[in-house]
Design a protein around this motif. Structure first.
Motif, PDB file in Angstrom:
ATOM      1  N   VAL A   7      -7.671   3.243  -2.298  1.00  0.00           N
ATOM      2  CA  VAL A   7      -7.749   1.884  -1.770  1.00  0.00           C
ATOM      3  C   VAL A   7      -9.141   1.329  -2.057  1.00  0.00           C
ATOM      4  N   CYS A  22      -2.682  -0.028   9.146  1.00  0.00           N
ATOM      5  CA  CYS A  22      -2.748   1.071   8.179  1.00  0.00           C
ATOM      6  C   CYS A  22      -2.184   2.353   8.790  1.00  0.00           C
ATOM      7  N   TYR A  25       1.649   2.325   8.782  1.00  0.00           N
ATOM      8  CA  TYR A  25       2.233   2.629   7.476  1.00  0.00           C
ATOM      9  C   TYR A  25       2.095   4.117   7.163  1.00  0.00           C
ATOM     10  N   TYR A  75      -4.609   7.478   0.245  1.00  0.00           N
ATOM     11  CA  TYR A  75      -3.349   8.055   0.697  1.00  0.00           C
ATOM     12  C   TYR A  75      -2.963   9.067  -0.379  1.00  0.00           C
ATOM     13  N   ILE A  92       1.107  -0.205   0.889  1.00  0.00           N
ATOM     14  CA  ILE A  92      -0.162   0.076   1.568  1.00  0.00           C
ATOM     15  C   ILE A  92      -0.788  -1.258   1.971  1.00  0.00           C
TER      16      ILE A  92
END
Length: 112
Positions: A7, A22, A25, A75, A92
């Motif tokens: 990210v 976040c 998710y 992630y 994301i």
């Protein structure tokens, strides 16, 4: 196959996506068995970069490279293929404010 979803955000959007969004998710990915690991990072000003040259360690405050978007978190996911990894990365939340780099994880080749 494992994929690392990196990210990237610029300074302006560093906190644009609330942590609970976040985390929600990541929780969904964990429940589906897709999430291997994931973490948010502190701002780049807290980073220390090191290099080993001629056997000597050199330390630098902050990131070594000058970039507009900075690594904000990751992630680590397990996906069938790149298409599934891209679909997951598209969900994301910070993708709305920065970018997500999807990269396959390479297994180290150990000598026998």
């Amino acid at each position: 196959m494992k994929y690392l979803c990196l990210v990237y955000l610029d300074h302006e959007h560093w906190s644009a996506c609330p942590d609970p969004v976040c985390a929600d998710y990541a929780g969904q990915l964990a429940e589906s068995g897709t999430l291997v690991a994931g973490e948010a990072l502190h701002p780049v000003e807290t980073a220390t970069t090191l290099r080993i040259r001629n056997g000597q360690m050199q330390l630098y405050d902050g990131p070594f490279a000058e970039t507009k978007e900075l690594l904000a978190g990751f992630y680590l996911i397990d996906a069938r293929d790149l298409n599934e990894a891209i679909r997951i990365a598209g969900g994301i939340p910070p993708a709305k404010y920065g970018s997500i780099e999807v990269r396959p994880v390479r297994q180290l080749q150990l000598e026998s």
